[in-house]
Design an enzyme around this catalytic site. Structure first.
Site, PDB file in Angstrom:
ATOM      1  N   ASP A 177      15.123   8.426   5.188  1.00  0.00           N
ATOM      2  CA  ASP A 177      13.767   8.454   4.633  1.00  0.00           C
ATOM      3  C   ASP A 177      13.769   8.316   3.118  1.00  0.00           C
ATOM      4  O   ASP A 177      12.774   7.877   2.533  1.00  0.00           O
ATOM      5  CB  ASP A 177      13.061   9.758   5.013  1.00  0.00           C
ATOM      6  CG  ASP A 177      12.537   9.746   6.441  1.00  0.00           C
ATOM      7  OD1 ASP A 177      12.363   8.649   6.996  1.00  0.00           O
ATOM      8  OD2 ASP A 177      12.300  10.839   6.986  1.00  0.00           O
ATOM      9  N   ASN A 232      -2.749   6.051   6.657  1.00  0.00           N
ATOM     10  CA  ASN A 232      -3.426   6.825   7.699  1.00  0.00           C
ATOM     11  C   ASN A 232      -4.145   5.911   8.691  1.00  0.00           C
ATOM     12  O   ASN A 232      -4.026   4.691   8.657  1.00  0.00           O
ATOM     13  CB  ASN A 232      -4.387   7.840   7.073  1.00  0.00           C
ATOM     14  CG  ASN A 232      -5.519   7.179   6.299  1.00  0.00           C
ATOM     15  OD1 ASN A 232      -5.812   5.997   6.466  1.00  0.00           O
ATOM     16  ND2 ASN A 232      -6.173   7.949   5.446  1.00  0.00           N
ATOM     17  N   TYR A 240       0.850  -1.191   0.000  1.00  0.00           N
ATOM     18  CA  TYR A 240       0.000   0.000   0.000  1.00  0.00           C
ATOM     19  C   TYR A 240       0.884   1.238   0.000  1.00  0.00           C
ATOM     20  O   TYR A 240       1.754   1.398   0.856  1.00  0.00           O
ATOM     21  CB  TYR A 240      -0.938   0.042   1.204  1.00  0.00           C
ATOM     22  CG  TYR A 240      -1.880   1.219   1.110  1.00  0.00           C
ATOM     23  CD1 TYR A 240      -2.943   1.191   0.208  1.00  0.00           C
ATOM     24  CD2 TYR A 240      -1.675   2.372   1.857  1.00  0.00           C
ATOM     25  CE1 TYR A 240      -3.788   2.277   0.074  1.00  0.00           C
ATOM     26  CE2 TYR A 240      -2.521   3.465   1.727  1.00  0.00           C
ATOM     27  CZ  TYR A 240      -3.576   3.410   0.835  1.00  0.00           C
ATOM     28  OH  TYR A 240      -4.407   4.493   0.692  1.00  0.00           O
ATOM     29  N   GLU A 255       4.685 -37.921  26.976  1.00  0.00           N
ATOM     30  CA  GLU A 255       3.629 -36.984  26.575  1.00  0.00           C
ATOM     31  C   GLU A 255       2.365 -37.703  26.102  1.00  0.00           C
ATOM     32  O   GLU A 255       1.376 -37.051  25.751  1.00  0.00           O
ATOM     33  CB  GLU A 255       4.145 -36.051  25.474  1.00  0.00           C
ATOM     34  CG  GLU A 255       5.225 -35.093  25.979  1.00  0.00           C
ATOM     35  CD  GLU A 255       5.677 -34.097  24.930  1.00  0.00           C
ATOM     36  OE1 GLU A 255       6.321 -33.113  25.300  1.00  0.00           O
ATOM     37  OE2 GLU A 255       5.369 -34.300  23.730  1.00  0.00           O
ATOM     38  N   GLU A 264      11.003   5.213  16.596  1.00  0.00           N
ATOM     39  CA  GLU A 264      11.115   4.882  15.174  1.00  0.00           C
ATOM     40  C   GLU A 264      12.482   5.332  14.647  1.00  0.00           C
ATOM     41  O   GLU A 264      13.256   4.540  14.117  1.00  0.00           O
ATOM     42  CB  GLU A 264       9.982   5.571  14.408  1.00  0.00           C
ATOM     43  CG  GLU A 264      10.052   5.387  12.907  1.00  0.00           C
ATOM     44  CD  GLU A 264       9.068   6.281  12.169  1.00  0.00           C
ATOM     45  OE1 GLU A 264       8.722   5.935  11.030  1.00  0.00           O
ATOM     46  OE2 GLU A 264       8.666   7.333  12.714  1.00  0.00           O
ATOM     47  N   HIS A 265      12.767   6.624  14.760  1.00  0.00           N
ATOM     48  CA  HIS A 265      14.056   7.192  14.351  1.00  0.00           C
ATOM     49  C   HIS A 265      14.861   7.573  15.588  1.00  0.00           C
ATOM     50  O   HIS A 265      14.331   8.199  16.511  1.00  0.00           O
ATOM     51  CB  HIS A 265      13.857   8.468  13.527  1.00  0.00           C
ATOM     52  CG  HIS A 265      13.312   8.242  12.158  1.00  0.00           C
ATOM     53  ND1 HIS A 265      14.098   7.841  11.098  1.00  0.00           N
ATOM     54  CD2 HIS A 265      12.062   8.386  11.660  1.00  0.00           C
ATOM     55  CE1 HIS A 265      13.350   7.745  10.009  1.00  0.00           C
ATOM     56  NE2 HIS A 265      12.107   8.062  10.325  1.00  0.00           N
ATOM     57  N   GLN A 294      10.883  15.972  10.745  1.00  0.00           N
ATOM     58  CA  GLN A 294       9.981  14.901  11.160  1.00  0.00           C
ATOM     59  C   GLN A 294       8.607  15.435  11.547  1.00  0.00           C
ATOM     60  O   GLN A 294       7.602  14.736  11.419  1.00  0.00           O
ATOM     61  CB  GLN A 294      10.601  14.095  12.299  1.00  0.00           C
ATOM     62  CG  GLN A 294      11.879  13.366  11.905  1.00  0.00           C
ATOM     63  CD  GLN A 294      11.713  12.487  10.672  1.00  0.00           C
ATOM     64  OE1 GLN A 294      10.744  11.747  10.543  1.00  0.00           O
ATOM     65  NE2 GLN A 294      12.667  12.577   9.745  1.00  0.00           N
ATOM     66  N   THR A 302       4.843   9.470  13.166  1.00  0.00           N
ATOM     67  CA  THR A 302       6.300   9.511  13.107  1.00  0.00           C
ATOM     68  C   THR A 302       6.910   9.829  14.470  1.00  0.00           C
ATOM     69  O   THR A 302       6.368  10.617  15.235  1.00  0.00           O
ATOM     70  CB  THR A 302       6.741  10.574  12.084  1.00  0.00           C
ATOM     71  OG1 THR A 302       6.392  10.120  10.784  1.00  0.00           O
ATOM     72  CG2 THR A 302       8.234  10.810  12.137  1.00  0.00           C
ATOM     73  N   HIS A 315       5.494  15.426   9.077  1.00  0.00           N
ATOM     74  CA  HIS A 315       4.582  14.291   8.898  1.00  0.00           C
ATOM     75  C   HIS A 315       3.228  14.521   9.550  1.00  0.00           C
ATOM     76  O   HIS A 315       2.293  13.764   9.299  1.00  0.00           O
ATOM     77  CB  HIS A 315       5.217  13.013   9.448  1.00  0.00           C
ATOM     78  CG  HIS A 315       6.348  12.507   8.618  1.00  0.00           C
ATOM     79  ND1 HIS A 315       6.166  11.876   7.408  1.00  0.00           N
ATOM     80  CD2 HIS A 315       7.695  12.553   8.812  1.00  0.00           C
ATOM     81  CE1 HIS A 315       7.335  11.542   6.898  1.00  0.00           C
ATOM     82  NE2 HIS A 315       8.281  11.943   7.726  1.00  0.00           N
TER      83      HIS A 315
END
EC number: 1.1.1.23
Length: 393
Positions: free
Chosen positions: A326, A194, A112, A379, A293-294, A239, A217, A242
């Site tokens: 990025d 989104n 996507y 078992e 994330e970063h 950043q 982000t 975003h």
């Protein structure tokens, strides 16, 4: 606006849209293409005659030369990075048994590519290149119809995408997960999006594999007095582009840097956080706890601290801006958020590969065989024991 107290949890509100998204998924499952066409007209304002983009060659031929050159150069850089991460075949033997792991690519992958104010060709590169390097044979891409331009088409052609679908939002994820008359059902779906896209990925994950559920982000900048405050400010602003929910934190030993950042960023509309620490080791403890994330290591001799980083999606060393990752450094920009870097990393070839283990009992140790039988009987699996014993007694 500055905040000194870091929130214990990050914003993730896709649960609010789950009922609507579930309705969309059910419509696509029940009515296929017809539902997709209606949903595209409703949500993307697109009255389509076909869900499949049939103008890829035509559109790709119109790409401006400067963008073609940029895509080609970035493509080479990303391919080189992902090729270096490919696993070796692993094999060995012990107690008379040969064993090993075969790495095999997932057959069908859906990607996507979100729409927004612009199209996002970088996301198509970041998702499709590791899939191709891993050996995925079929790649299908969905993106909102009004975001298919010459650059997207050129990348689709270059990467030999099997089909480019003119579908956005939750309906795109549903189509890839369940298939329709026009859309191929895939084995795994990857890519950002989104709140509706993330909610739909969450709901379909019981039926199809996904890369993860990603939120806003995140950036943690660890900086000492050697950091250029102008670059730190630019990275934080970058950043924040975003969206207003971006999660941006400066962790520093420098009062001077704090003053300079506040002087510039207090004018901005986005929220950011500052943590003052006594040492870079303490800063790393803060970052490991956040699991961002970063992570930017804007310190003297950053490589000497790498071994202390436990949790991060991607790390930018020294003057390297996170924005370069990025777009063109090599590592992927599809990264875990909301502390998921505690347990997984950014998108790599391993997201498109599966390990298949094998064993060949050439001359197995008799004691090992007997122990296997013993545990099987313990078992309650008598025929497991008999199956083993029939080969080696």
């Amino acid at each position: 606006m500055i905040k000194y107290e870091i929130p214990k949890s990050r914003p993730n509100e896709f649960s609010k849209v789950l009922p609507l998204v579930e309705q969309i998924l059910n419509q696509v499952k029940e009515r296929g293409d017809k539902a997709l066409l209606e949903l595209e007209e409703k949500y993307d304002k697109a009255k389509l005659d076909s869900l499949v983009e049939n103008r890829i060659d035509e559109l790709a031929s119109k790409i401006p030369e400067e963008y073609k050159a940029a895509i080609d150069r970035i493509y080479d850089q990303l391919v080189e990075f992902h090729k270096t991460t490919l696993p070796y075949m692993v094999g060995g033997g012990y107690n008379g048994i040969e064993f090993g792991i075969l790495w095999r690519a997932i057959e069908k992958v859906g990607i996507y590519v979100p729409g927004g104010l612009k199209s996002y060709p970088s996301t198509l590169l970041m998702a499709a290149i590791p899939a191709r390097v891993a050996g995925v044979s079929e790649i299908y891409v969905a993106t909102p119809p009004n975001r298919i331009d010459s650059v997207i088409a050129y990348i689709a052609k270059k990467l030999k995408i099997n089909a480019l679908y003119r579908i956005g939002g939750a309906q795109a994820i549903a189509a890839l997960a369940y298939g329709t008359e026009s859309v191929k059902k895939v084995d795994k779906i990857v890519g950002p999006g989104n709140i509706f896209v993330q909610a739909s990925k969450f709901l379909v994950s019981k039926d199809v594999a996904i890369d993860g559920i990603e939120g806003p982000t995140e950036l943690v900048v660890i900086a000492d007095s050697s950091a250029d405050y102008r670059h730190v400010i630019l990275d934080m602003r970058a950043q924040a582009e975003h969206g207003s929910t971006s999660y941006i934190i400066l962790v520093t030993t420098s009062d001077f840097l704090i003053d300079k950042v506040r002087e510039e960023l207090d004018k901005e509309e986005f929220t950011y956080y500052i943590v003052k620490v006594k040492s870079i080791d303490e800063a790393i403890d803060v970052a490991n706890d956040i699991a961002p994330e970063h992570l930017s290591l804007f310190v003297n001799d950053p490589k000497s601290y790498l071994h202390k980083i436990k949790n991060a999606g991607a790390i930018s060393l020294g003057k390297t801006p996170p924005a370069l990752i990025d777009y063109a450094a090599g590592p992927d920009h599809i990264l875990p958020t909301n502390a998921w870097s505690r347990v997984r990393g950014g998108l790599t070839v391993y997201d498109f590969l599966k390990p298949i283990s094998y064993a060949n009992s050439v001359n197995p140790d008799k004691e090992l065989v007997n122990m296997a039988k013993l545990i099987a009987e313990y078992e309650g699996f008598i025929y497991h024991s008999k199956s083993i014993g029939a080969r080696y007694e």
